[in-house]
Write a protein that holds these residues in place. Structure first.
Motif, short mmCIF file in Angstrom:
data_model
loop_
_atom_site.label_atom_id
_atom_site.label_comp_id
_atom_site.label_asym_id
_atom_site.label_seq_id
_atom_site.Cartn_x
_atom_site.Cartn_y
_atom_site.Cartn_z
N LEU A 92 -3.63 -5.09 5.15
CA LEU A 92 -2.97 -4.21 6.11
C LEU A 92 -3.94 -3.82 7.22
O LEU A 92 -3.59 -3.77 8.40
CB LEU A 92 -2.44 -2.96 5.40
CG LEU A 92 -1.73 -1.93 6.26
CD1 LEU A 92 -0.46 -2.50 6.86
CD2 LEU A 92 -1.39 -0.69 5.44
N GLN A 93 -5.18 -3.58 6.81
CA GLN A 93 -6.19 -3.24 7.81
C GLN A 93 -6.46 -4.41 8.74
O GLN A 93 -6.62 -4.24 9.93
CB GLN A 93 -7.49 -2.86 7.12
CG GLN A 93 -7.72 -1.38 7.13
CD GLN A 93 -8.83 -0.98 6.19
OE1 GLN A 93 -9.48 -1.83 5.57
NE2 GLN A 93 -9.06 0.30 6.09
N GLU A 116 -1.60 3.00 8.66
CA GLU A 116 -2.93 3.08 8.04
C GLU A 116 -3.68 4.29 8.58
O GLU A 116 -4.14 5.13 7.84
CB GLU A 116 -3.69 1.79 8.30
CG GLU A 116 -5.00 1.68 7.58
CD GLU A 116 -4.84 1.51 6.06
OE1 GLU A 116 -5.86 1.62 5.37
OE2 GLU A 116 -3.72 1.28 5.56
N ALA A 175 -1.92 7.95 7.79
CA ALA A 175 -1.42 8.14 6.42
C ALA A 175 -1.12 9.61 6.12
O ALA A 175 -0.12 9.93 5.48
CB ALA A 175 -2.44 7.58 5.44
N ARG A 234 -4.10 -3.55 0.71
CA ARG A 234 -4.64 -2.50 1.57
C ARG A 234 -5.56 -3.10 2.63
O ARG A 234 -5.47 -2.79 3.82
CB ARG A 234 -5.40 -1.47 0.73
CG ARG A 234 -5.53 -0.09 1.36
CD ARG A 234 -6.39 0.82 0.52
NE ARG A 234 -7.73 0.30 0.37
CZ ARG A 234 -8.67 0.34 1.32
NH1 ARG A 234 -8.40 0.87 2.48
NH2 ARG A 234 -9.86 -0.18 1.10
N PRO A 264 0.83 -1.20 0.00
CA PRO A 264 0.00 0.00 0.00
C PRO A 264 0.87 1.26 0.00
O PRO A 264 1.97 1.25 0.53
CB PRO A 264 -0.78 -0.11 1.30
CG PRO A 264 -0.76 -1.55 1.64
CD PRO A 264 0.52 -2.09 1.12
N THR A 292 0.99 4.15 1.52
CA THR A 292 1.58 4.75 2.72
C THR A 292 2.73 3.91 3.24
O THR A 292 3.75 4.43 3.69
CB THR A 292 0.57 4.84 3.89
OG1 THR A 292 -0.09 3.60 4.01
CG2 THR A 292 -0.40 5.94 3.68
#
Ligand code: ADP
Ligand code: MG
Length: 680
Positions: free
Chosen positions: A614-615, A639, A642, A611, A420, A422
């Motif tokens: 990652l969450q 996350e 960011a 993404r 992702p 970030t």
């Protein structure tokens, strides 16, 4: 370390503090509370809500050691509103004495804990307590609770940090107006508030770390990370690298011979690489592209430029299977152009290896291999470009070693694990990043099916059907991460079962414990179409390319990571055929397992999957051995924060350009001795 930056503590304690990463005063200042306890007020025993931590103040009525149901120390205490039992299952004789003394002298206790209502009335188990003087004032701020370790008590740490706050240098290193315009408080205000929040600061903003003071700390932390990475990047740029200028003839010949044209993304990235290679300082570029986006050809074109300029290129891949596949493909592409392509792997026999090492050192123009490339004995004569495929699979040390092989080569690192934005910005701030964000045309989308284990028969029928139409299938065994032995057994079992269930088909097997030549033979047979179904462990996860394989079955899909599933699924859908990925799961599924399978079912875009992953899981998996940089991010969350990452990146560039001295001071405050970790 200078004396005034050192922590003053007895050596035994200093050693324990060092374990917590606390060596300097700055470290203490930045050792922030995990949470707080509210001792700013006293609650009446009768008014305390169950389950909510409270402070009560009470007299000791009675102290006794009881033996039922097990040995325990019980003190009965009371305030004006009611009575309360304090229970201690583990206790020292001194504790009994202390409570008895309080009882005998009518000293009150301040007791902190959660009241619950048991069989014998209100009680607290293992509360924190201390005797107080009659008129002792209440705490003026929330009481911080720090991460600590055995032998360093909360009380000691609190006092030490409190004292240090008064002595340490909390000078502001950012422009005050800039801070104000971004709603960030001054550094000294932020740390003071977080160590000792005055009454009235909303506890939830502290707990959730949304309070402006937390924002400031997180920003500073991210800024330190950005500064450090950018500085390493700049330092490497100071060193000269071979200028790889060429007329582009080899590349043109290669392109002319390809059965396909480049995608727009491949052309764009190709041009970025070509420009980098012609610079007199080393390229440090990460090429990200989803599975199947066509990174290999882009790398091959860069290699052509290096070779035409009279230098060598090295191409390193993390597994034998993948390295060999690259070797075969690159040789097919480049040998017709008169380029000498060599192969170097750990599994070569000694004599062959020595011959190859010699070739690498002398005549070879492109050397493809595993990490054998970076071992002793390999000395490139004139390495101009080092390419690392699936770079996240390599350790920092291995990547550094390749960089050190011969001069100061340009580096191209490739990754199919989409990261992702970030995260990339944060962890790869010391690299330039190119993205292949377009798949070659003509790919048929892969259909993903979720099937419970109970319907295995249907899957078997599906495999038969695919093979009947001339296609091939992968069957990925359940993943057993804990035990290599069990993993091997599972692979053998799966192979045996499938051989029985599909006795009319040709079944092959690859797993990590096979010898390299056995692996290669199995892969070659699969590529040649002599095997219909290849039973495999995750050794085939990265990079393998067999266009005729159109069916991927993954057993116990719920055990795999999302990026792993995405990689595995990417092994099919590489030809013009309709492709299917069947994820067999074991019921019952946990809620997270369900959520994760849903992500992979609903998404085909690797970046979107990453993404969401990652969450669900946090950054660990993405960055692989880059994790050496993780200790730096104790507070910021990539996350959630960011926006701060972006802000920190811009500030880092500005500081390094306009005020390097201040950048140094900021780094010193945050990193101290830890900075070495990030140099890789
Ligand atoms: P990855 O990015 O996953 O490493 P590869 O480089 O293995 O992808 O490419 C996947 C497949 O797509 C290979 O068979 C490759 O030859 C093919 N390919 C690459 N670029 C194109 C293109 N522009 N058009 C058609 N096929 C392509
Ligand atoms: Mg690849």
């Amino acid at each position: 370390m200078s004396a005034e930056s050192e922590i003053k503590a007895p050596p035994a304690i200093a050693a324990k503090l060092a374990k917590l990463g606390l060596a300097r005063r700055d470290d203490l200042i930045l050792h922030l509370p995990l949470r707080y306890e509210d001792e700013t007020c006293v609650t009446l025993i009768d008014e305390a809500l169950p389950g909510v931590p409270v402070q009560v103040e009470a007299e000791v009525l009675d102290v006794s050691v009881q033996y039922r149901p097990r040995r325990q120390l019980v003190a009965r205490v009371a305030d004006a509103s009611g009575e309360l039992s304090l229970r201690f299952l583990n206790f020292y004789g001194s504790q009994t004495k202390q409570l008895e003394t309080a009882r005998d002298n009518a000293r009150r206790l301040r007791i902190f804990g959660e009241i619950r209502h048991g069989f014998l009335g209100a009680e607290m188990v293992h509360p924190r307590y201390r005797p107080v003087l009659a008129d002792e004032a209440l705490a003026q701020s929330l009481t911080p609770v720090y991460p600590t370790t055995a032998g360093v008590s909360q009380n000691f740490l609190r006092k030490l940090i409190d004292k240090t706050l008064g002595e340490a240098n909390l000078a502001e290193l950012l422009d005050a107006n800039w801070c104000a315009s971004h709603a960030l408080p001054a550094f000294s205000d932020a740390v003071t508030l977080l160590h000792a929040p005055p009454p009235g600061v909303p506890e939830s903003a502290l707990q959730l770390r949304t309070h402006p003071a937390w924002q400031r700390i997180k920003f500073d932390e991210l800024l330190a990370q950005q500064l450090s990475l950018r500085r390493a990047y700049n330092a490497r740029r100071q060193k000269g690298a071979p200028v790889l200028k060429s007329a582009g003839q080899l590349a043109q010949q290669l392109l002319a011979a390809l059965p396909f044209g480049l995608t727009g993304a491949q052309q764009r990235v190709g041009a970025e690489l070509a420009a980098d290679l012609a610079q007199p300082f080393p390229m440090q570029r990460l090429l990200q592209g989803d599975v199947g986006s066509g990174k290999t050809i882009v790398a091959a074109l860069a290699a052509c430029q290096a070779i035409e300029a009279g230098y060598q290129a090295a191409f390193m891949a993390p597994t034998e299977i993948l390295a060999e596949q690259h070797y075969l493909k690159l040789r097919t592409w480049l040998a017709p152009l008169g380029i000498e392509v060599a192969w170097l792997s750990g599994s070569l026999k000694k004599a062959a290896k020595q011959a190859m090492q010699l070739q690498a050192a002398t005549t070879a123009q492109l050397v493809v291999g595993t990490h054998a490339l970076i071992q002793e004995g390999v000395d490139f004569a004139r390495l101009g470009l080092a390419i690392v495929d699936e770079q996240h699979r390599f350790g920092v040390a291995q990547r550094l070693a390749l960089r050190r092989k011969g001069g100061n080569p340009h580096q191209l690192m490739m990754s199919a694990t989409p990261i992702p934005r970030t995260l990339a910005m944060s962890y790869y701030a010391d690299l330039d990043v190119s993205v292949l964000d377009e798949l070659p045309p003509g790919r048929t989308p892969i259909k993903t099916k979720l099937v419970s284990d109970a319907r295995r028969d249907e899957v078997i029928a599906g495999v038969r059907g695919a093979v009947a139409t001339g296609r091939q299938a992968y069957w990925v065994c359940p993943l057993i991460e804990e035990s290599e032995k069990l993993q091997l057994q599972t692979a053998l079992d799966t192979f045996a079962t499938l051989t029985e269930e599909l006795d009319d088909l040709r079944i092959g097997l690859v797993h990590g414990r096979l010898k390299a030549d056995e692996k290669a033979a199995a892969m070659a047979a699969f590529v040649a179409g002599e095997i219909d179904v290849l039973v495999a462990t995750t050794v085939i996860e990265v990079g393998v390319d067999v266009p005729n394989a159109s069916l991927m079955v993954i057993e116990h899909a719920e055990r795999f990571g999302l990026s792993q599933l995405h990689q595995l699924r990417g092994r099919v859908g590489r030809g013009a055929h309709d492709s299917v990925c069947v994820l067999i799961f074991q019921t019952p599924l946990s809620q997270t397992a369900r959520a994760r399978l849903k992500v992979i079912y609903e998404n085909t875009d690797g970046f979107e999957i990453a993404r969401q992953d990652l969450q669900l899981r946090g950054p660990g998996e993405f960055v692989g051995s880059r994790q050496s940089g993780v200790p730096l991010l104790r507070y910021a969350d990539l996350e959630v924060d960011a926006d701060l990452v972006e802000l920190a990146r811009r500030m880092a560039e500005q500081l390094l350009r306009d005020d390097p001295e201040r950048a140094e001071r900021h780094l010193a405050r945050w990193l101290g001795s830890r900075e070495e970790l990030l140099k890789a």
